[in-house]
Enzyme design. Sequence first.
Site: not given
Length: 328
Positions: A111, A192, A195
């Site tokens: 992140k 994977k 969104k």
Amino acid sequence: MAKLFSGIQPTGAIHIGNYLGAIKNWVALQAKHDSMFCVVNYHAMTVPYDAEKLPQMTLDLAMDLLACGIDPRKSILFIQSDVPEHTELTWILNTITPIGELKRMTQFKDKSTQYPDAINMGLFDYPVLMAADILLYKSEVVPVGEDQVQHLELSREVARRFNNTFCQIFPEPKPLLTPAARIMSLTDPTKKMSKSAGPASYIALNDPPEIIAKKLATAVTDEARKKRADPGTPEKCNIYSLHQYFSSPAEIKKIAEDCRTASIGCLGCKKILANNIIKELAPIQVKRKELAKNPDQIKKILAQGAERARAIAQKNMAEIKTKTGLLL
Ligand code: SF4
């Protein structure tokens, strides 16, 4: 019944990866566990987000969960920020969590790379908040996907440290690894389904039939099949992987044979998959539309869930505060 806790972030439309990887499993687990399902909005604040949209996204997620079959008569469904003890316990657990352990978390590293201008203390502390979510209710089992295993291991470590430092209070929560495999992106099957890669890469739970068919029509298949004269290799194809979750065993067997012998085209194969996905999602979509007509009813369910969660949280916090010397 074992105490089960799981959380999900309100970050927008739910896709079939979330559904197969977590929610469908939760619906089955709630019959055999003392279950709590939490919309973790504090976690959603650890990366840049739109504060104006968060309330609606939170409500939408609760509706999605209810539409999928989370049953408030069997489980406690609530919003994290409605139970302030989550952050209160986070502070206490912060004081026994070594910084070195948090620096090792791969999600923090990922992140931080994804949002280099927004690396904040909340993002760093995310795993301690997750430990607090779980331990606050003395949860014994936590259904997790592969990507959360490291965080759950930290929760177990934090529970051990607390128990050794103060008093044996927390069970070490065990992972309940979800059997559903990784659902891959429609546009890049090496990644994977998520969104972040845009709507063409995933099928949302509320996508109408024509959109599902359209997204699958352009989805990546066994690319090599196009380039060579010999038949396809279904095992290398993301569409074939998706058939495993939505099609019948007889259909899957036939598709594998027909793909290898080139008796079926990719378009035909995708049409069968589209129809099966549409069929599986139809009852969820009908229920979701019904629920959306009465948002006050959803708010009531969440308020009742928060009340039940708070009662457990306050009782456990009183014990924790006594043992840590915070109560006179
Ligand atoms: S026929 Fe189906 S399984 Fe075979 S490559 Fe095409 S989409 Fe994939």
